[in-house]
Design a protein around this motif. Sequence first.
Motif, PDB file in Angstrom:
ATOM      1  N   MET A   1       0.842  -1.167   0.000  1.00 27.63           N
ATOM      2  CA  MET A   1       0.000   0.000   0.000  1.00 27.63           C
ATOM      3  C   MET A   1       0.891   1.235   0.000  1.00 27.63           C
ATOM      4  O   MET A   1       1.887   1.299   0.712  1.00 27.63           O
ATOM      5  N   LYS A   2       0.514   2.216  -0.761  1.00 27.07           N
ATOM      6  CA  LYS A   2       1.289   3.444  -0.894  1.00 27.07           C
ATOM      7  C   LYS A   2       1.049   4.359   0.307  1.00 27.07           C
ATOM      8  O   LYS A   2       0.012   4.299   0.960  1.00 27.07           O
ATOM      9  N   ALA A  20      -4.667  -6.854  11.486  1.00 30.79           N
ATOM     10  CA  ALA A  20      -4.842  -7.872  10.444  1.00 30.79           C
ATOM     11  C   ALA A  20      -3.494  -8.282   9.863  1.00 30.79           C
ATOM     12  O   ALA A  20      -3.261  -9.470   9.597  1.00 30.79           O
ATOM     13  N   GLY A  21      -2.613  -7.323   9.677  1.00 32.43           N
ATOM     14  CA  GLY A  21      -1.296  -7.620   9.140  1.00 32.43           C
ATOM     15  C   GLY A  21      -0.482  -8.489  10.069  1.00 32.43           C
ATOM     16  O   GLY A  21       0.214  -9.412   9.630  1.00 32.43           O
ATOM     17  N   LYS A  22      -0.574  -8.218  11.370  1.00 38.12           N
ATOM     18  CA  LYS A  22       0.158  -9.033  12.343  1.00 38.12           C
ATOM     19  C   LYS A  22      -0.365 -10.468  12.350  1.00 38.12           C
ATOM     20  O   LYS A  22       0.416 -11.418  12.444  1.00 38.12           O
ATOM     21  N   HIS A  32       5.210 -21.219   6.725  1.00 42.57           N
ATOM     22  CA  HIS A  32       6.517 -21.295   6.077  1.00 42.57           C
ATOM     23  C   HIS A  32       7.469 -22.212   6.851  1.00 42.57           C
ATOM     24  O   HIS A  32       8.312 -22.872   6.255  1.00 42.57           O
ATOM     25  N   SER A  33       7.316 -22.251   8.158  1.00 44.33           N
ATOM     26  CA  SER A  33       8.188 -23.131   8.939  1.00 44.33           C
ATOM     27  C   SER A  33       7.812 -24.603   8.761  1.00 44.33           C
ATOM     28  O   SER A  33       8.661 -25.483   8.855  1.00 44.33           O
ATOM     29  N   ILE A  34       6.545 -24.868   8.494  1.00 52.73           N
ATOM     30  CA  ILE A  34       6.087 -26.245   8.287  1.00 52.73           C
ATOM     31  C   ILE A  34       6.433 -26.709   6.873  1.00 52.73           C
ATOM     32  O   ILE A  34       7.045 -27.751   6.686  1.00 52.73           O
ATOM     33  N   SER A  35       6.020 -25.936   5.908  1.00 52.67           N
ATOM     34  CA  SER A  35       6.357 -26.239   4.512  1.00 52.67           C
ATOM     35  C   SER A  35       6.595 -24.910   3.799  1.00 52.67           C
ATOM     36  O   SER A  35       5.790 -23.987   3.946  1.00 52.67           O
ATOM     37  N   PRO A  36       7.679 -24.789   3.064  1.00 51.15           N
ATOM     38  CA  PRO A  36       8.020 -23.509   2.433  1.00 51.15           C
ATOM     39  C   PRO A  36       6.897 -22.975   1.547  1.00 51.15           C
ATOM     40  O   PRO A  36       6.293 -23.717   0.773  1.00 51.15           O
ATOM     41  N   ILE A  37       6.624 -21.683   1.694  1.00 50.75           N
ATOM     42  CA  ILE A  37       5.607 -21.068   0.846  1.00 50.75           C
ATOM     43  C   ILE A  37       6.228 -20.723  -0.500  1.00 50.75           C
ATOM     44  O   ILE A  37       7.453 -20.654  -0.642  1.00 50.75           O
ATOM     45  N   ASP A  38       5.381 -20.515  -1.498  1.00 53.75           N
ATOM     46  CA  ASP A  38       5.860 -20.284  -2.861  1.00 53.75           C
ATOM     47  C   ASP A  38       6.707 -19.020  -2.970  1.00 53.75           C
ATOM     48  O   ASP A  38       7.717 -19.008  -3.646  1.00 53.75           O
ATOM     49  N   ASN A  39       6.271 -17.958  -2.323  1.00 51.92           N
ATOM     50  CA  ASN A  39       6.964 -16.689  -2.451  1.00 51.92           C
ATOM     51  C   ASN A  39       7.297 -16.142  -1.065  1.00 51.92           C
ATOM     52  O   ASN A  39       6.510 -15.399  -0.479  1.00 51.92           O
ATOM     53  N   PRO A  40       8.456 -16.471  -0.516  1.00 55.22           N
ATOM     54  CA  PRO A  40       8.799 -16.031   0.833  1.00 55.22           C
ATOM     55  C   PRO A  40       8.981 -14.519   0.960  1.00 55.22           C
ATOM     56  O   PRO A  40       8.975 -13.980   2.050  1.00 55.22           O
ATOM     57  N   SER A  41       9.105 -13.820  -0.160  1.00 53.09           N
ATOM     58  CA  SER A  41       9.240 -12.363  -0.087  1.00 53.09           C
ATOM     59  C   SER A  41       7.931 -11.710   0.356  1.00 53.09           C
ATOM     60  O   SER A  41       7.909 -10.535   0.711  1.00 53.09           O
ATOM     61  N   GLN A  42       6.829 -12.463   0.343  1.00 57.28           N
ATOM     62  CA  GLN A  42       5.555 -11.943   0.837  1.00 57.28           C
ATOM     63  C   GLN A  42       5.658 -11.611   2.317  1.00 57.28           C
ATOM     64  O   GLN A  42       5.033 -10.663   2.783  1.00 57.28           O
ATOM     65  N   ILE A  43       6.429 -12.381   3.064  1.00 52.77           N
ATOM     66  CA  ILE A  43       6.607 -12.129   4.492  1.00 52.77           C
ATOM     67  C   ILE A  43       7.235 -10.756   4.690  1.00 52.77           C
ATOM     68  O   ILE A  43       6.804  -9.970   5.526  1.00 52.77           O
ATOM     69  N   LYS A  45       7.119  -8.241   2.604  1.00 54.75           N
ATOM     70  CA  LYS A  45       6.161  -7.219   2.184  1.00 54.75           C
ATOM     71  C   LYS A  45       5.163  -6.909   3.300  1.00 54.75           C
ATOM     72  O   LYS A  45       4.870  -5.747   3.579  1.00 54.75           O
ATOM     73  N   VAL A  46       4.666  -7.945   3.949  1.00 49.55           N
ATOM     74  CA  VAL A  46       3.696  -7.755   5.030  1.00 49.55           C
ATOM     75  C   VAL A  46       4.347  -7.003   6.196  1.00 49.55           C
ATOM     76  O   VAL A  46       3.752  -6.091   6.766  1.00 49.55           O
ATOM     77  N   ARG A  47       5.590  -7.364   6.529  1.00 47.03           N
ATOM     78  CA  ARG A  47       6.311  -6.668   7.602  1.00 47.03           C
ATOM     79  C   ARG A  47       6.479  -5.196   7.289  1.00 47.03           C
ATOM     80  O   ARG A  47       6.288  -4.329   8.148  1.00 47.03           O
ATOM     81  N   LYS A  48       6.810  -4.883   6.042  1.00 46.84           N
ATOM     82  CA  LYS A  48       6.999  -3.485   5.650  1.00 46.84           C
ATOM     83  C   LYS A  48       5.681  -2.713   5.676  1.00 46.84           C
ATOM     84  O   LYS A  48       5.647  -1.541   6.047  1.00 46.84           O
ATOM     85  N   ASP A  49       4.591  -3.368   5.271  1.00 46.92           N
ATOM     86  CA  ASP A  49       3.282  -2.710   5.321  1.00 46.92           C
ATOM     87  C   ASP A  49       2.900  -2.373   6.764  1.00 46.92           C
ATOM     88  O   ASP A  49       2.410  -1.274   7.045  1.00 46.92           O
ATOM     89  N   ILE A  50       3.136  -3.301   7.667  1.00 47.85           N
ATOM     90  CA  ILE A  50       2.847  -3.057   9.083  1.00 47.85           C
ATOM     91  C   ILE A  50       3.674  -1.879   9.576  1.00 47.85           C
ATOM     92  O   ILE A  50       3.162  -0.995  10.277  1.00 47.85           O
ATOM     93  N   ALA A  51       4.934  -1.819   9.198  1.00 49.30           N
ATOM     94  CA  ALA A  51       5.809  -0.717   9.609  1.00 49.30           C
ATOM     95  C   ALA A  51       5.309   0.610   9.051  1.00 49.30           C
ATOM     96  O   ALA A  51       5.344   1.640   9.750  1.00 49.30           O
TER      97      ALA A  51
END
Length: 64
Positions: A1-2, A20-22, A32-43, A45-51
């Motif tokens: 989000m801009k 919601a982001g948290k 991701h710890s159980i089975s790797p997700i397809d795009n780990p960079s999403q994690i 992105k979500v952290r940056k949005d929360i920040a």
Amino acid sequence: MKVKEIKELTDKEIQERIDAGKDELLRMKLSHSISPIDNPSQIKKVRKDIARFMTELRERELKN
């Protein structure tokens, strides 16, 4: 989000998005710890949005 879009939101909406982001971040980390997700960079992105949301809330707090 801009940043421009974030500035248009109310304090309550920003707080709801932070919560919601948290929740989403926690779910993504667990899955991701159980089975790797397809795009780990999403994690990242979500952290940056929360920040971004938290930064905007803090800026508003300091202005008042």
